[in-house]
Design an enzyme around this catalytic site. Structure first.
Site, PDB file in Angstrom:
ATOM      1  N   ARG A 287     -11.899 -13.401  -3.373  1.00 51.37           N
ATOM      2  CA  ARG A 287     -12.367 -14.564  -4.111  1.00 51.37           C
ATOM      3  C   ARG A 287     -13.145 -15.493  -3.180  1.00 51.37           C
ATOM      4  NH1 ARG A 287      -6.713 -16.469  -6.456  1.00 51.37           N
ATOM      5  NH2 ARG A 287      -6.268 -16.026  -4.262  1.00 51.37           N
ATOM      6  N   ARG A 348      -0.593  -1.849  -4.300  1.00 49.54           N
ATOM      7  CA  ARG A 348      -0.126  -1.294  -5.562  1.00 49.54           C
ATOM      8  C   ARG A 348      -1.131  -0.270  -6.050  1.00 49.54           C
ATOM      9  NH1 ARG A 348       3.648  -3.269  -3.863  1.00 49.54           N
ATOM     10  NH2 ARG A 348       5.162  -4.712  -4.778  1.00 49.54           N
ATOM     11  N   GLU A 377       7.013   5.382  -9.623  1.00 54.59           N
ATOM     12  CA  GLU A 377       7.868   5.603  -8.454  1.00 54.59           C
ATOM     13  C   GLU A 377       9.327   5.642  -8.887  1.00 54.59           C
ATOM     14  OE1 GLU A 377       7.051   2.642  -5.495  1.00 54.59           O
ATOM     15  OE2 GLU A 377       4.925   3.146  -5.352  1.00 54.59           O
ATOM     16  N   HIS A 397       6.265   4.730  -0.243  1.00 54.15           N
ATOM     17  CA  HIS A 397       6.409   3.282  -0.420  1.00 54.15           C
ATOM     18  C   HIS A 397       7.409   2.678   0.575  1.00 54.15           C
ATOM     19  CE1 HIS A 397       5.998  -0.188  -3.535  1.00 54.15           C
ATOM     20  NE2 HIS A 397       5.847  -0.593  -2.283  1.00 54.15           N
TER      21      HIS A 397
END
Length: 436
Positions: A287, A348, A377, A397
């Site tokens: 951003r 993610r 997951e 993860h």
């Protein structure tokens, strides 16, 4: 009638072997109001949490609003409102200027709660130092993963406080309607896996520390480990050596290459610093405000999203998964990457458009990927398309899965339970639930 703690002027036993002269006995009692105890000294601050310990330790310092009364032998009683302990388990020493030192032998909770912890795969939490914050509570830990609503409803039927480990288990309305005793969910960070509106309707509090200013260094470190593993083909070289072979190819040096940070938040900022330390040129796409922050830190904001994907040799994603960021990396973006480039995702899986990464890797742009996150997951199917690709480095993860990170995260999570049990909930995401 609120629970209070009274301090009466007489020597106490048990106590520390070296208890100083002037030691006073503390016991919890119920008192209607301070006016009913004419010689009382009311404290301006309630006492904080005391650790469970076998040795006596100073745990809190309080100041009275009447130093003279506190020093005076004529002051028989002092009252601390909203005392979170029951029973007799402390001694104090009165010093000059009415400083009060508290010593606690064991933690006594205001009200024990039935706590359930889900998805503690390696039964790690009970071994953490911060786990002692739950002393006195009834804690049940599940080490497997279950998402079936019927099974979860059975496991949680008597649960009052539920501890979630990140987003491993989804908590949706059909389950929430079947856990009648649940009062609190305590976790840390974002909560896209939780139906907050359904919790609020049921009067169930969600406490979730957003840990401002505290990056997950463990995730940043794994990100860098995956970058090195990918560009030097470390897993493939290891497999060759263990299989009786030798070198299987030539890797890439990072120095002088361009590192792209997509999302310049807490973790992205740390990873950028690692790139700088390795002599890489760091570009940032994010951003507007985040790009300006990156510029102030000496990094180069990319001219455009298209240029970012075209120019970077390594791109790593560091954004939260919310509606605005889901699928933010498109197939067209990946197609712009160099055939020698690497994309890394420890954030993610949903940040990348569904199936786009697998298709891009098959097409050869980018040439490699390193991933720690997946759409569903845990992944226990070796036929997952990413796991079958030779140009993918994959981990299950483990970005935040270190003992040090667990101590930080679960200290916050357990503090939220203690605060709720003491009637002062913190980090509440749905304050309307408190009105139910």
């Amino acid at each position: 009638m609120k629970p209070t703690m009274t301090i009466s002027r007489k020597r106490t036993s048990p106590g520390p072997a070296s208890a100083p002269a002037g030691t006073l006995r503390i016991s919890c009692a119920r008192a209607a109001a301070s006016s009913s105890v004419s010689a009382a000294t009311r404290f301006s601050t309630a006492i904080g949490s005391a650790p469970s310990a076998t040795s006596w330790r100073r745990t809190s310092t309080l100041w009275t609003n009447s130093p003279t009364a506190a020093r005076s032998a004529a002051a028989p009683v002092a009252i601390i409102p909203a005392c979170p302990w029951k029973g007799s388990a402390a001694v104090v020493t009165v010093r000059r200027r009415a400083r009060i030192f508290f010593f606690m032998r064991r933690r006594l909770h205001y009200a024990a709660m039935k706590i359930t912890i889900l998805d503690d795969y390696h039964d790690t939490l009970r071994t953490l130092k911060c786990f002692r914050k739950l002393d006195g509570h009834d804690v049940k830990i599940w080490n497997d993963h279950v998402q079936d609503t019927d099974q979860l409803a059975e496991r949680l039927k008597d649960t009052e406080a539920l501890v979630l480990i990140r987003e491993r288990t989804k908590i949706r309305a059909p389950l929430i309607e079947r856990v009648p005793k649940l009062k609190l969910i305590s976790q840390r960070s974002v909560y896209p896996h939780i139906d907050v509106d359904a919790l609020t309707r049921r009067g169930i509090v969600l406490s979730s520390s957003q840990h401002p200013g505290t990056p997950s260094y463990s995730t940043a470190e794994l990100t860098w480990g995956l970058i090195l593993a990918a560009v030097r083909e470390i897993p493939q070289q290891m497999a060759s050596l263990k299989g009786g072979g030798w070198q299987i190819g030539v890797g890439t040096t990072l120095r002088g290459k361009t590192l792209g940070i997509y999302g310049y938040g807490r973790i992205g900022e740390v990873v950028a610093s690692y790139g700088k330390a390795f002599g890489m040129n760091v570009q940032v796409w994010a951003r507007d405000a985040a790009r300006e922050k990156a510029r102030s830190h000496g990094y180069t904001p990319a001219k455009s999203k298209e240029a970012f994907f075209e120019e970077c040799d390594v791109i790593t994603l560091h954004m939260r998964l919310v509606d605005a960021t889901r699928g933010i990396v498109k197939a067209a973006d990946l197609a712009r990457m160099k055939p020698t480039a690497v994309i890394v995702n420890t954030s993610r899986a949903g940040l990348i458009e569904k199936n786009a990464l697998e298709n891009a890797l098959k097409a050869g742009r980018p040439g490699m990927a390193a991933v720690d996150v997946y759409e569903e997951e845990p992944v226990k199917n070796a036929d997952h398309p990413l796991l079958k690709m030779a140009n993918v480095v994959a981990t299950p993860h483990i970005g935040y899965v270190t003992r040090d990170e667990y101590e930080i995260q679960f200290s916050d999570i357990f503090d939220q339970i203690v605060a709720f049990a003491e009637g002062t909930p913190i980090n509440v995401i749905n304050p309307d639930a408190l009105k139910k």
